[in-house]
Design a protein around this motif. Sequence first.
Motif, PDB file in Angstrom:
ATOM      1  N   LEU A  97       1.042  -1.192   0.092  1.00 17.46           N
ATOM      2  CA  LEU A  97      -0.328  -0.117   0.010  1.00 17.46           C
ATOM      3  C   LEU A  97       0.856   1.455   0.072  1.00 17.46           C
ATOM      4  CD1 LEU A  97      -2.954  -0.726   2.257  1.00 17.46           C
ATOM      5  CD2 LEU A  97      -2.526  -1.181  -0.016  1.00 17.46           C
ATOM      6  N   SER A  98       2.003   1.228   0.517  1.00 15.48           N
ATOM      7  CA  SER A  98       2.997   2.315   0.655  1.00 15.48           C
ATOM      8  C   SER A  98       3.453   2.500  -0.710  1.00 15.48           C
ATOM      9  CB  SER A  98       4.238   1.803   1.522  1.00 15.48           C
ATOM     10  OG  SER A  98       5.058   3.070   1.391  1.00 15.48           O
ATOM     11  N   ARG A  99       3.651   1.511  -1.487  1.00 17.82           N
ATOM     12  CA  ARG A  99       4.278   1.822  -2.908  1.00 17.82           C
ATOM     13  C   ARG A  99       3.157   2.105  -3.818  1.00 17.82           C
ATOM     14  NH1 ARG A  99       6.584  -3.487  -2.122  1.00 17.82           N
ATOM     15  NH2 ARG A  99       5.102  -4.470  -3.160  1.00 17.82           N
ATOM     16  N   ARG A 100       1.736   1.970  -3.496  1.00 18.33           N
ATOM     17  CA  ARG A 100       0.602   2.504  -4.170  1.00 18.33           C
ATOM     18  C   ARG A 100       0.223   3.674  -3.833  1.00 18.33           C
ATOM     19  NH1 ARG A 100      -1.657  -2.533  -6.325  1.00 18.33           N
ATOM     20  NH2 ARG A 100       0.201  -3.811  -7.006  1.00 18.33           N
ATOM     21  N   GLY A 101       0.836   4.324  -2.980  1.00 16.52           N
ATOM     22  CA  GLY A 101       0.532   5.740  -2.795  1.00 16.52           C
ATOM     23  C   GLY A 101      -0.218   5.932  -1.606  1.00 16.52           C
ATOM     24  N   TYR A 102      -0.474   5.162  -0.723  1.00 10.28           N
ATOM     25  CA  TYR A 102      -0.877   5.273   0.621  1.00 10.28           C
ATOM     26  C   TYR A 102       0.212   5.875   1.722  1.00 10.28           C
ATOM     27  CZ  TYR A 102      -5.305   3.068  -0.926  1.00 10.28           C
ATOM     28  OH  TYR A 102      -6.405   2.677  -1.402  1.00 10.28           O
ATOM     29  N   SER A 103      -0.146   6.696   2.881  1.00  6.36           N
ATOM     30  CA  SER A 103       0.232   6.540   3.932  1.00  6.36           C
ATOM     31  C   SER A 103      -0.020   5.692   4.602  1.00  6.36           C
ATOM     32  CB  SER A 103       0.141   8.050   4.424  1.00  6.36           C
ATOM     33  OG  SER A 103       0.632   9.174   3.854  1.00  6.36           O
ATOM     34  N   VAL A 104       0.739   4.830   5.666  1.00  6.88           N
ATOM     35  CA  VAL A 104       0.405   3.737   6.244  1.00  6.88           C
ATOM     36  C   VAL A 104       0.666   3.885   7.708  1.00  6.88           C
ATOM     37  CG1 VAL A 104       0.679   1.168   6.373  1.00  6.88           C
ATOM     38  CG2 VAL A 104       0.544   2.299   4.151  1.00  6.88           C
ATOM     39  N   VAL A 105      -0.077   3.545   8.288  1.00  6.00           N
ATOM     40  CA  VAL A 105      -0.069   3.297   9.832  1.00  6.00           C
ATOM     41  C   VAL A 105      -0.046   1.944  10.264  1.00  6.00           C
ATOM     42  CG1 VAL A 105      -1.259   3.808  12.104  1.00  6.00           C
ATOM     43  CG2 VAL A 105      -1.432   5.606  10.359  1.00  6.00           C
ATOM     44  N   ALA A 106       1.238   1.377  10.521  1.00  7.52           N
ATOM     45  CA  ALA A 106       1.793   0.057  10.518  1.00  7.52           C
ATOM     46  C   ALA A 106       1.238  -0.142  12.017  1.00  7.52           C
ATOM     47  CB  ALA A 106       2.882  -0.171  10.087  1.00  7.52           C
ATOM     48  N   LEU A 107       0.479  -0.813  12.445  1.00  4.87           N
ATOM     49  CA  LEU A 107       0.123  -1.079  13.969  1.00  4.87           C
ATOM     50  C   LEU A 107       0.439  -2.585  14.365  1.00  4.87           C
ATOM     51  CD1 LEU A 107      -2.920   0.492  15.728  1.00  4.87           C
ATOM     52  CD2 LEU A 107      -2.409  -2.032  16.167  1.00  4.87           C
ATOM     53  N   ALA A 108       1.150  -2.751  15.417  1.00  6.36           N
ATOM     54  CA  ALA A 108       1.473  -4.221  15.871  1.00  6.36           C
ATOM     55  C   ALA A 108       2.024  -4.105  17.222  1.00  6.36           C
ATOM     56  CB  ALA A 108       2.440  -4.800  14.818  1.00  6.36           C
ATOM     57  N   ARG A 109       2.257  -5.179  17.803  1.00  8.92           N
ATOM     58  CA  ARG A 109       3.004  -5.294  19.184  1.00  8.92           C
ATOM     59  C   ARG A 109       4.419  -4.938  19.226  1.00  8.92           C
ATOM     60  NH1 ARG A 109       0.661 -10.480  21.472  1.00  8.92           N
ATOM     61  NH2 ARG A 109       1.227 -11.266  19.628  1.00  8.92           N
TER      62      ARG A 109
END
Length: 264
Positions: free
Chosen positions: A26-38
């Motif tokens: 999604l980052s490569r496709r033009g989104y800003s990504v909130v990557a959420l995990a522990r």
Amino acid sequence: MAQGERGVAVVTGASSGFGERIAQLLSRRGYSVVALARRADRLKTLADENSTGSILPVVADVRDQEGLTRALDELPPDFRDISVLINNAGLSRGFGPLQSGSGESWREMIDTNISGLLNVSGLVLPRLVSRGSGHVVNIGSIAASYPYMGGNVYAATKAFVHQLSLNMRVDLQGTGVRVSCVAPGMAKTEFAKVRYDGDEQRADALYQGLEPLAADDVAEAVAWCLAQPPRVNVNMIELMPSEQHFGLGFAGGPTAPPGGADDA
């Protein structure tokens, strides 16, 4: 940093497997990504390896609603206008018949796969409704539709995900928010290793005799759902290895579950 041209996507369970690949794509496709995990270290690596700076690592546990609320409220300005939610965080813990199962394992799966998804959705959906557009993609599993020995509670949690996805569509009718569910079959990530408490030999045995899906295959399915024009809602995508059977077993030796090692 300016918001991605396609908007902001929140991806849960982004530290490995499907979530990591979805965030990268999604980052490569033009989104800003909130990557959420522990796992903070994994998220830092994910963000550092992204040259555009469009992946924001956010350490939070989907089971902790207070922590999630705080994390989303504290997002930087360029990451606040969320337009996409990928509910990917999920796990399977343990393997065997229900009558010899572990209550602790059951609770962990229910708390993560069901309550965690509800926690995140409950916080993000009002934002999508307020903006009048958006897309939720829930990661299900073919285990929800095709039972196999030992799948029991995990499969039931994924059946919940599938049914909730359909009901989300009903609830969100007329809001401009779309809902899709992507249901993968057997895919080689860390999923089986988690299921077998770190036993790599047992996990690897699941994939003998066939070529499993790659995490990239699932990421592409998610991206395809998002790429459809606003008039199109993709309700469900099932994908599985060409050699995997429908809940009837596969070549993989005595440790292999009859229905495959579903990954979601």
